[in-house]
Design an enzyme around this catalytic site. Structure first.
Site, mmCIF file in Angstrom:
data_model
loop_
_atom_site.group_PDB
_atom_site.id
_atom_site.type_symbol
_atom_site.label_atom_id
_atom_site.label_comp_id
_atom_site.label_asym_id
_atom_site.label_seq_id
_atom_site.Cartn_x
_atom_site.Cartn_y
_atom_site.Cartn_z
ATOM 1 N N GLY A 77 0.784 -1.246 0.000
ATOM 2 C CA GLY A 77 0.000 0.000 0.000
ATOM 3 C C GLY A 77 0.809 1.286 0.000
ATOM 4 O O GLY A 77 0.325 2.317 -0.454
ATOM 5 N N ASP A 98 -3.907 2.454 11.010
ATOM 6 C CA ASP A 98 -5.272 2.074 11.372
ATOM 7 C C ASP A 98 -5.205 1.546 12.811
ATOM 8 O O ASP A 98 -5.075 2.335 13.747
ATOM 9 C CB ASP A 98 -5.730 1.039 10.345
ATOM 10 C CG ASP A 98 -7.200 0.691 10.441
ATOM 11 O OD1 ASP A 98 -8.009 1.594 10.647
ATOM 12 O OD2 ASP A 98 -7.542 -0.498 10.299
ATOM 13 N N LYS A 109 -6.017 7.113 10.876
ATOM 14 C CA LYS A 109 -7.376 6.981 11.431
ATOM 15 C C LYS A 109 -7.223 6.780 12.932
ATOM 16 O O LYS A 109 -7.247 5.637 13.416
ATOM 17 C CB LYS A 109 -8.074 5.759 10.829
ATOM 18 C CG LYS A 109 -8.301 5.812 9.337
ATOM 19 C CD LYS A 109 -9.293 4.731 8.942
ATOM 20 C CE LYS A 109 -8.801 3.861 7.840
ATOM 21 N NZ LYS A 109 -9.694 2.739 7.515
HETATM 22 P P1 IMP Z 1 -3.085 -1.537 10.887
HETATM 23 O O1 IMP Z 1 -2.051 -2.597 11.104
HETATM 24 O O2 IMP Z 1 -4.433 -1.915 11.442
HETATM 25 O O3 IMP Z 1 -2.637 -0.155 11.336
HETATM 26 O O4 IMP Z 1 -3.389 -1.486 9.359
HETATM 27 C C1 IMP Z 1 -2.528 -0.946 8.516
HETATM 28 C C2 IMP Z 1 -2.751 -1.469 7.125
HETATM 29 O O5 IMP Z 1 -4.081 -1.910 6.876
HETATM 30 C C3 IMP Z 1 -2.522 -0.306 6.196
HETATM 31 O O6 IMP Z 1 -1.163 -0.193 5.889
HETATM 32 C C4 IMP Z 1 -3.363 -0.702 5.026
HETATM 33 O O7 IMP Z 1 -2.625 -1.539 4.171
HETATM 34 C C5 IMP Z 1 -4.528 -1.464 5.623
HETATM 35 N N1 IMP Z 1 -5.669 -0.556 5.803
HETATM 36 C C6 IMP Z 1 -6.072 0.069 6.929
HETATM 37 N N2 IMP Z 1 -7.136 0.860 6.688
HETATM 38 C C7 IMP Z 1 -7.396 0.725 5.373
HETATM 39 C C8 IMP Z 1 -8.374 1.328 4.493
HETATM 40 O O8 IMP Z 1 -9.217 2.165 4.868
HETATM 41 N N3 IMP Z 1 -8.304 0.942 3.205
HETATM 42 C C9 IMP Z 1 -7.400 0.041 2.716
HETATM 43 N N4 IMP Z 1 -6.461 -0.518 3.486
HETATM 44 C C10 IMP Z 1 -6.468 -0.176 4.806
HETATM 45 MG MG MG Z 2 -0.311 -1.562 4.449
#
Ligand code: IMP
Ligand code: MG
Length: 176
Positions: free
Chosen positions: A43, A104, A132
């Site tokens: 991403g 996230d 977020k």
């Molecule tokens: P975390 O480990 O929950 O912080 O998630 C991080 C990863 O989840 C990000 O680097 C994204 O690849 C994916 N992610 C989190 N939110 C979104 C979203 O709204 N759309 C698409 N991918 C997301």
């Molecule tokens: Mg990611």
């Protein structure tokens, strides 16, 4: 592949471009001009490419490496388990700028920071295009953030939903 509704625009490409330039200036002011960028795949690759050139315009010398992490399957919820795909780059003694698409829950960035510290990085700074904060589950030092957004599922500018929409130039919201 099921048909998905076209995302509605949240952040236009020109706003992203302006913010990326400003971020590069913030980063150079804080980190200096010698930067080792570690971009999170998949991403983070579009953001990292633009940020790399913006840092160059600020006079920075940037080397680049990648970590490939996966926490999402085809759905919209993080599994909380972060899979590390492939090798962790050699970062010993480096001043590292970790570049990811979205903070996230924070699990993936926290895991990446831990791996880079274990790998002997002298410093690890975290940069994400989107944040977020409402969704945070683990604490993570978000040093440089492009845009703080509400708890919506977004795509575009390298970010996907089930591998779709990475090619959009702006960031959009996927409705159910
Ligand atoms: P975390 O480990 O929950 O912080 O998630 C991080 C990863 O989840 C990000 O680097 C994204 O690849 C994916 N992610 C989190 N939110 C979104 C979203 O709204 N759309 C698409 N991918 C997301
Ligand atoms: Mg990611």
């Amino acid at each position: 592949m099921p048909e998905q509704n076209r995302p509605s625009l949240l952040i236009p490409r020109d706003d992203i471009a302006r913010r990326v330039d400003a971020l590069a200036a913030e980063i150079v002011a804080a980190m200096g001009k010698d930067i080792h960028m570690v971009a999170v795949l998949k991403g983070g690759f579009v953001f990292a490419a633009d940020l790399l050139r913006a840092l160059g315009r600020q006079g920075a010398r940037v080397t680049v490496d990648f970590v490939h992490l996966a926490s999402y399957g085809a759905g919209k919820e993080s599994s909380g388990r972060v899979r590390v795909m492939g090798e962790i780059p050699d970062v010993s003694g480096r001043r590292v700028l970790l570049v990811d698409d979205i903070l996230d829950s924070g699990h993936s960035a926290a895991r990446a920071v831990e791996l880079l510290r274990k790998g002997g990085a002298a410093e690890v700074h975290v940069c994400a295009l989107l944040d977020k904060p409402e969704r945070r589950r683990v604490e993570i030092p978000a040093d440089f953030i492009g845009f703080t957004i509400p708890d919506r599922f977004v795509v575009g500018y390298g970010i996907d939903y089930a591998e779709q929409w990475r090619e959009l130039e702006g960031v959009g919201v996927v409705e159910d």
